[in-house]
Scaffold this active site. Structure first.
Site, PDB file in Angstrom:
ATOM      1  N   GLU A  73       0.808  -1.218   0.000  1.00  0.00           N
ATOM      2  CA  GLU A  73       0.000   0.000   0.000  1.00  0.00           C
ATOM      3  C   GLU A  73       0.839   1.266   0.000  1.00  0.00           C
ATOM      4  OE1 GLU A  73      -2.924   0.032  -0.678  1.00  0.00           O
ATOM      5  OE2 GLU A  73      -4.154  -1.458   0.302  1.00  0.00           O
TER       6      GLU A  73
HETATM    7  C1  BLG Z   1     -10.508   0.156  -1.253  1.00  0.00           C
HETATM    8  C2  BLG Z   1     -11.170   0.098   0.112  1.00  0.00           C
HETATM    9  C3  BLG Z   1     -12.408  -0.754   0.082  1.00  0.00           C
HETATM   10  C4  BLG Z   1     -13.326  -0.302  -1.017  1.00  0.00           C
HETATM   11  C5  BLG Z   1     -12.563  -0.297  -2.325  1.00  0.00           C
HETATM   12  O1  BLG Z   1     -11.443   0.578  -2.193  1.00  0.00           O
HETATM   13  O2  BLG Z   1      -9.446   1.041  -1.212  1.00  0.00           O
HETATM   14  N1  BLG Z   1     -10.226  -0.470   1.038  1.00  0.00           N
HETATM   15  C6  BLG Z   1      -9.739   0.197   2.069  1.00  0.00           C
HETATM   16  O3  BLG Z   1     -10.075   1.312   2.360  1.00  0.00           O
HETATM   17  C7  BLG Z   1      -8.741  -0.490   2.905  1.00  0.00           C
HETATM   18  O4  BLG Z   1     -13.036  -0.686   1.317  1.00  0.00           O
HETATM   19  O5  BLG Z   1     -14.407  -1.214  -1.094  1.00  0.00           O
HETATM   20  S1  BLG Z   1     -15.897  -0.749  -0.771  1.00  0.00           S
HETATM   21  O6  BLG Z   1     -15.920  -0.144   0.542  1.00  0.00           O
HETATM   22  O7  BLG Z   1     -16.690  -1.981  -0.809  1.00  0.00           O
HETATM   23  O8  BLG Z   1     -16.255   0.165  -1.831  1.00  0.00           O
HETATM   24  C8  BLG Z   1     -13.395   0.123  -3.499  1.00  0.00           C
HETATM   25  O9  BLG Z   1     -13.865   1.412  -3.343  1.00  0.00           O
HETATM   26  C9  BLG Z   1      -7.108   0.950  -1.288  1.00  0.00           C
HETATM   27  C10 BLG Z   1      -8.376   0.706  -2.037  1.00  0.00           C
HETATM   28  C11 BLG Z   1      -8.246   1.507  -3.275  1.00  0.00           C
HETATM   29  C12 BLG Z   1      -6.821   1.496  -3.580  1.00  0.00           C
HETATM   30  N2  BLG Z   1      -6.105   1.265  -2.313  1.00  0.00           N
HETATM   31  C13 BLG Z   1      -6.652  -0.213  -0.486  1.00  0.00           C
HETATM   32  O10 BLG Z   1      -6.164  -1.243  -1.314  1.00  0.00           O
HETATM   33  C14 BLG Z   1      -6.290   2.753  -4.201  1.00  0.00           C
HETATM   34  O11 BLG Z   1      -5.910   3.667  -3.543  1.00  0.00           O
HETATM   35  N3  BLG Z   1      -6.277   2.776  -5.546  1.00  0.00           N
HETATM   36  C15 BLG Z   1      -5.842   3.943  -6.277  1.00  0.00           C
HETATM   37  C16 BLG Z   1      -4.506   3.705  -6.879  1.00  0.00           C
HETATM   38  S2  BLG Z   1      -3.961   5.106  -7.723  1.00  0.00           S
HETATM   39  O12 BLG Z   1      -3.296   5.976  -6.781  1.00  0.00           O
HETATM   40  O13 BLG Z   1      -5.068   5.756  -8.355  1.00  0.00           O
HETATM   41  O14 BLG Z   1      -3.039   4.582  -8.671  1.00  0.00           O
END
Ligand code: BLG
Length: 471
Positions: free
Chosen positions: A294
């Site tokens: 992360e």
């Molecule tokens: C996750 C959330 C989930 C959520 C999903 O997104 O975040 N997880 C956490 O907060 C730990 O709870 O599911 S939901 O509640 O059912 O909607 C979907 O919305 C986080 C993710 C998103 C991802 N990292 C943890 O893995 C992230 O930041 N992606 C963006 C990457 S970038 O910067 O745009 O490249």
């Protein structure tokens, strides 16, 4: 006696193994051969030999040797091991005592130096350096031969250490150079940020298993058949990728960065990972692996989408987990642990137990709703929605209109959870290996290593550098 009288001639080694139902193997306790991890016994050699025992339909009995002499000497003794599987390079000097199987991996011997120093590029640059190798190894032979052309060369050998110790000693600047196999470098590059390959002394060292030279060929023939199959079926490739593929997967820069962060950042959060893990009944190394994926263990990390903190919680998820300040690493780790434990408990019962963790991680990243969509698409494709290997091939479809338009939750960047899980698996493996008792000193609680056996007479006739003896 009974066997003799019943069939007229003595049973072959292979028949005896099958009659007794036990394959007795000797190996070494090291990260590239055999060790304990979160799931119990593991290691490249262990996994390969286990497949062999399974194919023979017999139980595996593993014994470990403290050094190579002991390993070779115990082969073929009465009630002793019949087979040595220990990342052995065929060593011509050993041919009197043992017979080697066909090779299962081609490695080279490499000089390893500390990145702060100037890179030695050829043998003459080794003069005046402290060089250490394993006693009884092919490297000892190679050094002996090298000394014939470069008489000023000094080196020492030890039977009190493993290759991983030699690499650690270079990393900690206790010695200038180590001579080890390339597979050991590939595996350990992710633990030691400062080690670099100086140059390859000899390419194409075949790794093989060994049996006692007096034994009949029945076992050897069976081994060679098994190894040929393992090559064809992809088993060898899978094992090689899992144990030695870190640099291929993380990239050279990524592998080095991981090693650096392991030393510099993880110690700040290890206690928080451990306590959150305990509270939520998950493995702390899994949480640490998630944290690395992360944020590279940076508490102030922020994604393009505004997700924040060491465990990258969305605002909504943070609130649901009772996290007030996402940038506080302790709270973030607590929240992440609570969330992954919750997701584990929410997964359908039908998911295979060994795969649950990967599904939970995918849900952590993409959300349970989208994961559920992907499982439905998986089923519609005639694949198994309870198997991670199947679902991960379908998840990326959530980003394509022709597929997501048929789902309940619609578009998602379905490739992201697949990478997410792949990377975490890799980090989790590495972290599990790093925290093994035999390499515990590696990075997390880095400390200098004591080598009682590194005495001058271990170096044969070579004068030993006093610095080498100080630790
Ligand atoms: C996750 C959330 C989930 C959520 C999903 O997104 O975040 N997880 C956490 O907060 C730990 O709870 O599911 S939901 O509640 O059912 O909607 C979907 O919305 C986080 C993710 C998103 C991802 N990292 C943890 O893995 C992230 O930041 N992606 C963006 C990457 S970038 O910067 O745009 O490249």
């Amino acid at each position: 006696m009974l066997m003799l009288s019943s069939c007229g001639k003595p049973p072959t080694t292979l028949e005896r193994i099958q009659e007794q139902g036990i394959l007795h193997v000797i190996t070494r306790n090291s990260p590239s051969t055999y060790f304990q991890d979160r799931n119990g016994e593991t290691g490249f050699e262990y996994e390969l030999i286990k497949h062999f025992a399974e194919q023979l339909g017999v139980e595996l009995k593993i014994e470990t040797a403290d050094n190579l002499d002991q390993l070779f000497n115990s082969l073929g003794t009465e009630d002793g091991p019949v087979l040595a599987a220990a990342g052995l390079v065929m060593n011509p000097e050993r041919l009197e005592n043992v017979r080697f199987s066909d090779s299962y991996l081609d490695v080279s011997s490499q000089f390893i130096y500390h990145q702060k120093h100037q890179r030695p590029k050829q043998a003459k640059h080794l003069v005046g350096k402290t060089i250490l190798a394993l006693k009884g190894s092919i490297h000892e032979n190679n050094l002996k031969t090298l000394k014939q052309t470069v008489p000023e060369l000094d080196y020492a050998v030890s039977d009190q250490v493993e290759s991983v110790d030699l690499l650690r000693m270079v990393d900690e600047q206790q010695i200038d150079l180590a001579l080890v196999n390339s597979n050991q470098v590939a595996m350990n590059q992710v633990y030691f940020p400062n080690i670099r390959v100086a140059f390859t002394l000899q390419a194409h060292h075949p790794l093989s298993w060994a049996i006692a030279s007096g034994a009949d060929v029945s076992l050897l023939n069976e081994i060679n058949r098994f190894l040929a199959n393992a090559k064809q079926s992809g088993l060898l490739q899978r094992l090689t990728e899992r144990y030695y593929g870190h640099v291929d997967i993380l990239g050279y820069v990524g592998a080095n960065a991981f090693a650096r962060h392991l030393q510099q950042r993880l110690p700040n959060y290890e206690a928080s990972f451990r306590s959150a893990a305990k509270e939520h009944n998950v493995d702390w190394r899994l949480l640490a692996a998630m944290g690395y994926q992360e944020s590279h263990w940076l508490p102030t990390a922020t994604s393009k989408t505004g997700v924040r903190g060491l465990m990258m919680l969305t605002l909504r998820t943070a609130q649901a987990m009772g996290v007030k300040n996402r940038l506080d690493p302790k709270q973030s780790i607590q929240g992440g642990a609570r969330y992954i434990a919750l997701l584990m408990s929410q997964l359908p019962e039908s998911i295979y137990p060994a795969d649950r963790i990967w599904f939970a991680l995918a849900a952590y990243n993409v959300g349970m709703g989208h994961l559920d969509d992907a499982r439905k698409l998986t089923l519609a494709e005639g694949l198994d929605p309870n198997k991670w290997l199947d679902v991960k091939t379908i998840l990326p479809r959530l980003a394509q209109k022709q597929w997501y338009s048929k789902t309940r939750y619609g578009y998602a960047r379905g490739g992201e959870p697949v990478n997410f899980v792949n990377n975490i698996r890799r980090y989790y493996d590495i972290l599990t290996w790093v925290t093994q008792p035999q390499i515990e000193g590696t990075s997390i609680s880095s400390g200098s290593i004591h080598i009682p056996g590194l005495a001058p007479n271990n170096a044969g006739s070579q004068p030993t550098d006093p610095e080498l003896l100080s630790e």
